[in-house]
Design a protein around this motif. Structure first.
Motif, PDB file in Angstrom:
ATOM      1  N   LEU A   1      64.516  33.824 -21.108  1.00 44.34           N
ATOM      2  CA  LEU A   1      63.772  33.295 -19.965  1.00 44.34           C
ATOM      3  C   LEU A   1      64.677  32.739 -18.870  1.00 44.34           C
ATOM      4  CD1 LEU A   1      60.948  31.585 -21.989  1.00 44.34           C
ATOM      5  CD2 LEU A   1      60.552  33.235 -20.159  1.00 44.34           C
ATOM      6  N   GLY A   2      65.960  32.694 -19.122  1.00 46.47           N
ATOM      7  CA  GLY A   2      66.886  32.217 -18.105  1.00 46.47           C
ATOM      8  C   GLY A   2      66.831  30.719 -17.873  1.00 46.47           C
ATOM      9  N   ILE A   3      66.547  29.942 -18.923  1.00 46.04           N
ATOM     10  CA  ILE A   3      66.456  28.486 -18.779  1.00 46.04           C
ATOM     11  C   ILE A   3      67.418  27.770 -19.718  1.00 46.04           C
ATOM     12  CG2 ILE A   3      64.094  28.421 -17.889  1.00 46.04           C
ATOM     13  CD1 ILE A   3      63.164  27.854 -20.797  1.00 46.04           C
ATOM     14  N   ALA A   4      68.389  28.501 -20.271  1.00 44.36           N
ATOM     15  CA  ALA A   4      69.302  27.887 -21.243  1.00 44.36           C
ATOM     16  C   ALA A   4      70.068  26.720 -20.634  1.00 44.36           C
ATOM     17  CB  ALA A   4      70.277  28.938 -21.782  1.00 44.36           C
ATOM     18  N   ASP A   5      70.359  26.802 -19.333  1.00 46.14           N
ATOM     19  CA  ASP A   5      71.114  25.734 -18.681  1.00 46.14           C
ATOM     20  C   ASP A   5      70.221  24.630 -18.134  1.00 46.14           C
ATOM     21  OD1 ASP A   5      69.964  27.266 -16.713  1.00 46.14           O
ATOM     22  OD2 ASP A   5      71.681  27.181 -15.355  1.00 46.14           O
ATOM     23  N   ARG A   6      68.904  24.715 -18.401  1.00 43.12           N
ATOM     24  CA  ARG A   6      67.966  23.710 -17.896  1.00 43.12           C
ATOM     25  C   ARG A   6      67.312  22.912 -19.024  1.00 43.12           C
ATOM     26  NH1 ARG A   6      69.430  23.259 -12.981  1.00 43.12           N
ATOM     27  NH2 ARG A   6      67.414  22.351 -12.373  1.00 43.12           N
ATOM     28  N   LEU A   7      67.716  23.141 -20.260  1.00 42.74           N
ATOM     29  CA  LEU A   7      67.030  22.524 -21.394  1.00 42.74           C
ATOM     30  C   LEU A   7      67.129  21.004 -21.398  1.00 42.74           C
ATOM     31  CD1 LEU A   7      67.869  24.991 -24.323  1.00 42.74           C
ATOM     32  CD2 LEU A   7      65.754  24.796 -23.001  1.00 42.74           C
ATOM     33  N   GLY A   8      68.163  20.447 -20.779  1.00 43.13           N
ATOM     34  CA  GLY A   8      68.318  19.000 -20.736  1.00 43.13           C
ATOM     35  C   GLY A   8      67.682  18.362 -19.519  1.00 43.13           C
ATOM     36  N   HIS A   9      67.022  19.152 -18.673  1.00 45.05           N
ATOM     37  CA  HIS A   9      66.438  18.646 -17.436  1.00 45.05           C
ATOM     38  C   HIS A   9      64.977  18.255 -17.631  1.00 45.05           C
ATOM     39  CE1 HIS A   9      70.040  20.592 -15.930  1.00 45.05           C
ATOM     40  NE2 HIS A   9      69.822  20.086 -14.722  1.00 45.05           N
ATOM     41  N   LEU A  10      64.541  17.275 -16.846  1.00 46.37           N
ATOM     42  CA  LEU A  10      63.135  16.904 -16.795  1.00 46.37           C
ATOM     43  C   LEU A  10      62.382  17.883 -15.897  1.00 46.37           C
ATOM     44  CD1 LEU A  10      63.543  13.043 -16.295  1.00 46.37           C
ATOM     45  CD2 LEU A  10      62.907  14.213 -18.417  1.00 46.37           C
ATOM     46  N   PRO A  11      61.059  18.010 -16.062  1.00 41.60           N
ATOM     47  CA  PRO A  11      60.289  18.912 -15.203  1.00 41.60           C
ATOM     48  C   PRO A  11      60.505  18.655 -13.708  1.00 41.60           C
ATOM     49  CG  PRO A  11      58.953  18.226 -17.055  1.00 41.60           C
ATOM     50  CD  PRO A  11      60.233  17.435 -17.141  1.00 41.60           C
ATOM     51  N   SER A  12      60.648  17.386 -13.324  1.00 43.07           N
ATOM     52  CA  SER A  12      60.840  17.052 -11.908  1.00 43.07           C
ATOM     53  C   SER A  12      62.156  17.578 -11.360  1.00 43.07           C
ATOM     54  CB  SER A  12      60.766  15.539 -11.714  1.00 43.07           C
ATOM     55  OG  SER A  12      61.789  14.876 -12.456  1.00 43.07           O
ATOM     56  N   GLN A  13      63.070  17.954 -12.236  1.00 45.01           N
ATOM     57  CA  GLN A  13      64.370  18.471 -11.819  1.00 45.01           C
ATOM     58  C   GLN A  13      64.426  19.996 -11.830  1.00 45.01           C
ATOM     59  OE1 GLN A  13      66.405  16.300 -14.987  1.00 45.01           O
ATOM     60  NE2 GLN A  13      67.318  14.895 -13.492  1.00 45.01           N
ATOM     61  N   MET A  14      63.267  20.628 -12.034  1.00 45.60           N
ATOM     62  CA  MET A  14      63.202  22.084 -12.102  1.00 45.60           C
ATOM     63  C   MET A  14      62.234  22.631 -11.058  1.00 45.60           C
ATOM     64  SD  MET A  14      63.228  22.802 -16.232  1.00 45.60           S
ATOM     65  CE  MET A  14      62.006  21.566 -16.634  1.00 45.60           C
ATOM     66  N   SER A  15      62.455  23.882 -10.680  1.00 42.68           N
ATOM     67  CA  SER A  15      61.529  24.556  -9.768  1.00 42.68           C
ATOM     68  C   SER A  15      60.244  24.914 -10.502  1.00 42.68           C
ATOM     69  CB  SER A  15      62.168  25.831  -9.216  1.00 42.68           C
ATOM     70  OG  SER A  15      62.319  26.796 -10.263  1.00 42.68           O
ATOM     71  N   GLY A  16      59.230  25.307  -9.743  1.00 43.40           N
ATOM     72  CA  GLY A  16      57.974  25.720 -10.361  1.00 43.40           C
ATOM     73  C   GLY A  16      58.149  26.891 -11.301  1.00 43.40           C
ATOM     74  N   GLY A  17      58.959  27.852 -10.895  1.00 41.18           N
ATOM     75  CA  GLY A  17      59.192  29.009 -11.755  1.00 41.18           C
ATOM     76  C   GLY A  17      59.887  28.636 -13.049  1.00 41.18           C
TER      77      GLY A  17
END
Length: 267
Positions: A148-164
């Motif tokens: 899904l291309g989110i391996a580098d975002r696993l430690g981020h909160l939802p507010s720190q991520m784009s909608g996609g």
């Protein structure tokens, strides 16, 4: 245009307990209210969804598509009729059994993502397993995150991520339990076209490459074109289906439903 009318008697034939079908509905009717204010949202619907395929449910506003999905997923009860998830009859289960079944065997992807804002992406993905008291399969989580291309975002909160990115986290959460069926309700409704295309492409790949059964409700012909099969509803009943749809064929079929007096798709 290859649009076939859906048989009212043949769709569910010999599918009870048949592992080829992930979910089956037989003569499902749903009525809200009673007396003069009663609204018939579904009427004698017979439908089966084959395991390992990506299917979409479409129809004009008020056709019953969301109601059908909610009944199939065990989120709403039927007025009459029967529904099976594999060989398990949902319409015979009590509230507690339904809650356990949804937790263990059904995944959900919603338009609004529904991520918990205080949890990281990883924690949101693991939440269904935590609630079930089950062990996290780290290899499976890593595979989902990489795909899904989110391996580098696993430690981020939802507010720190784009909608996609948030929607891709929601998809990973839906798949982490390896459910029998994933129900997606307008999954690209809050996304731009690029992010929406990425989400739809993964739903398609999850069926073709991972063998996941996906049933999506959408009003968007472009979104529906990613599915392998589109089921058409009108006035609470089945009006036809399109195999290997394109956006143009779906739009033509919807136009026919809106203008046809009897709600049937012309062949």
């Amino acid at each position: 245009m290859s649009i076939s009318a859906t048989s009212g008697t043949g769709v569910h034939q010999d599918t009870t307990g048949d592992r080829r079908h992930a979910i089956t509905a037989m003569s499902v009717t749903k009525i809200y209210g009673d007396g003069d204010t009663a609204v018939r949202a579904l009427h004698e619907v017979d439908i089966a969804f084959e395991a390992g395929r990506f299917s979409a449910i479409m129809g004009p506003s008020g056709s019953g598509k969301s109601t059908l999905m909610h009944c199939l997923a065990g989120l709403d009860t039927v007025t009459s009729g029967r529904i099976w998830l594999g060989s398990t009859e949902l319409t015979e289960l009590g509230d507690h059994a339904l809650t356990l079944l949804r937790r263990e065997r059904v995944g959900f992807v919603f338009q609004s993502f529904n991520l918990l804002p205080m949890l990281t992406a990883r924690q949101n993905i693991e939440l269904p397993l935590e609630l079930a008291g089950a062990r996290v399969d780290r290899a499976w989580l890593d595979e989902l995150a990489d795909t899904l291309g989110i391996a580098d975002r696993l430690g981020h909160l939802p507010s720190q991520m784009s909608g996609g990115q948030q929607q891709r986290v929601a998809i990973a959460r839906a798949l982490i339990t390896r459910p029998d069926v994933v129900f997606a309700d307008e999954p690209t409704g809050n996304l731009d076209s690029r992010a929406g295309a990425q989400v739809l492409d993964f739903l398609r790949r999850s069926a073709r490459e991972l063998g996941q059964t996906v049933v999506m409700v959408t009003h968007d012909p472009v979104a529906a074109s990613y599915a392998q099969r589109v089921v058409l509803l009108a006035d609470g009943g089945l009006a036809g289906e399109i195999i290997d749809p394109t956006a143009e064929r779906v739009m033509t079929a919807l136009d026919q439903l809106r203008t046809s007096a009897d709600g049937e798709v012309e062949r």
